[in-house]
Write an enzyme that holds these catalytic residues in place. Structure first.
Site, PDB file in Angstrom:
ATOM      1  N   LYS A 132     -14.988   7.555  -0.495  1.00 36.90           N
ATOM      2  CA  LYS A 132     -15.026   8.525  -1.560  1.00 36.90           C
ATOM      3  C   LYS A 132     -14.336   7.330  -2.813  1.00 36.90           C
ATOM      4  O   LYS A 132     -13.174   7.237  -2.497  1.00 36.90           O
ATOM      5  CB  LYS A 132     -14.749   9.487  -1.041  1.00 36.90           C
ATOM      6  CG  LYS A 132     -14.764   9.923  -2.850  1.00 36.90           C
ATOM      7  CD  LYS A 132     -14.907  11.284  -2.909  1.00 36.90           C
ATOM      8  CE  LYS A 132     -14.444  12.024  -4.164  1.00 36.90           C
ATOM      9  NZ  LYS A 132     -13.715  13.657  -4.097  1.00 36.90           N
ATOM     10  N   GLU A 187      -9.410  23.057 -12.897  1.00 33.28           N
ATOM     11  CA  GLU A 187      -9.096  22.396 -11.400  1.00 33.28           C
ATOM     12  C   GLU A 187      -7.372  22.667 -11.176  1.00 33.28           C
ATOM     13  O   GLU A 187      -6.628  22.265 -11.380  1.00 33.28           O
ATOM     14  CB  GLU A 187      -9.526  20.903 -10.611  1.00 33.28           C
ATOM     15  CG  GLU A 187      -8.936  21.201  -9.257  1.00 33.28           C
ATOM     16  CD  GLU A 187      -9.792  19.951  -8.989  1.00 33.28           C
ATOM     17  OE1 GLU A 187      -9.983  18.974  -8.326  1.00 33.28           O
ATOM     18  OE2 GLU A 187     -10.306  19.293  -9.473  1.00 33.28           O
TER      19      GLU A 187
END
Length: 381
Positions: A132, A187
């Protein structure tokens, strides 16, 4: 730490005098004064020095600021006296927030260039270079007058009441025209209160729709998406492994949906108990940052791909922004949905996690939706 009831501290007024602001739905901080840098030079060095420096500081002192995306770069953690509020900081301001008149804009890279970067990254992933990789892009707005950080902060808070709004100086706050990081992050990197630690990583996203039925369909599709759940798992697995040396218990349930006004996210509420009460929030930030939510997996391999492909100077975007007190408690968010303000220039950032199966055009749309958080606050329609 001194406390103030909600509404007593006007962070808008304090920011105009050079204050740092960190305000979430349940509590907030305003740090004033000259605020010298925490010694250590780099973000990593500042995190290592933080606890020792706070032990020797006057009562009520906290460190508040930013660790850059690349923690080997100069850090922006600063010391100062702080006031804590119950509930979000009262940002003040009138019923209408002044918006700047934009004279020009420049995307870096443009949508087509970003799609090409995604394709290059997918080829690197297919070749086994990483699993990723998070790629960012930016939009640079030039206004006729200097951007007002207090006005940006107020507008962001009104539009994103569930986020942590922040304004921290990257440069010396006494320097005219210096850089500020401003944003509304959804977040939570971590919150440490005594032995208890809470984290809420986000990974896997889709733009929201103004149509309620389409919006619900998109949220359900995100929750069922194999690609997005795989992207999310890379983040959660890495965080759990990083916590294990510090914690006697870590709990990571299945992901759930989290919404902002612009984007649906997959989120996991991770809880942990520290093995050693001497472990501080800064120790945990140093172990976790940058997580695969903003860098990729494996970390070192993803960082190499980012350096080769991205072409964006992130600075403190996708860094860690937060505070720590003398007891080692603290709260830190991931610096997403953020922009760098400097004089008449505002650089707005957005990023997306690229994994096998990612679609370049979908990633262009996702990063555009993420940039709308700051864009809509800066240029209300």
């Amino acid at each position: 730490m001194p406390e103030a009831a909600a509404g007593v501290v006007s962070a808008g007024d304090a920011a105009r005098a050079g204050a740092s602001v960190f305000s979430g739905p349940s509590s907030g901080l305003v740090v004033t004064g000259p605020r010298p840098l925490v010694p250590g030079g780099s973000g990593t060095g500042q995190l290592k020095a933080l606890s020792r420096v706070l032990e020797d500081a006057p009562p009520g002192t906290v460190a508040l600021g930013a660790v850059p995306f690349d923690p080997s770069q100069p850090g922006a953690l600063r010391l100062g006296p702080a006031l804590r509020t119950h509930g979000p900081v009262n940002l003040g301001g009138g019923p209408r927030v002044r918006s700047a008149l934009v004279a020009g804009s420049r995307p870096v890279p443009g949508p087509a260039g970003y799609a090409d970067a995604v394709r290059t990254t997918l080829a690197r992933i297919a070749a086994g270079d990483a699993q990723k990789v998070v790629l960012a892009r930016s939009l640079e707005l030039t206004a006729l007058d200097d951007w007002s950080v207090p006005d940006l902060l107020t507008s962001l808070a009104r539009r994103n009441p569930a986020a942590t709004v922040l304004a921290v100086p990257v440069d010396d706050p006494a320097r005219p025209g210096g850089r500020w990081l401003v944003g509304a992050s959804p977040e939570l990197l971590l919150r440490r209160r005594g032995p208890s630690v809470l984290l809420r990583p986000l990974a896997g996203s889709t733009p929201r729709s103004p149509d309620p039925r389409e919006d619900a369909r998109r949220s359900e599709a995100l929750l069922d998406s194999e690609k997005d759940r795989r992207e999310h798992a890379y983040v959660v697995d890495a965080i759990v492994e990083a916590l294990k040396p510090f914690c006697r218990k870590v709990n990571a349930p299945e992901p759930e949906l989290l919404s902002t006004p612009a984007v649906w996210h997959l989120a996991t509420r991770i809880t942990a108990l520290l093995s050693d009460g001497e472990t501080t929030s800064a120790d945990l930030v140093a172990a976790l940052h940058p997580t695969p939510a903003v860098g990729g997996s494996p970390r070192a391999a993803a960082m190499r791909v980012i350096a080769d492909v991205e072409g964006v100077d992130r600075g403190c975007y996708a860094g860690a922004v937060g505070w720590q007190d003398a007891e080692g408690d603290g709260e830190w968010v991931v610096a997403v949905r953020c922009a760098e303000a400097r004089g008449r220039t505002l650089r707005i950032f957005g990023g997306a996690g690229i994994v096998a199966g990612s679609d370049p055009q979908a990633e262009v749309a996702e990063t555009g939706a993420k940039m709308r958080t700051v864009l809509d606050a800066a240029c209300p329609r």
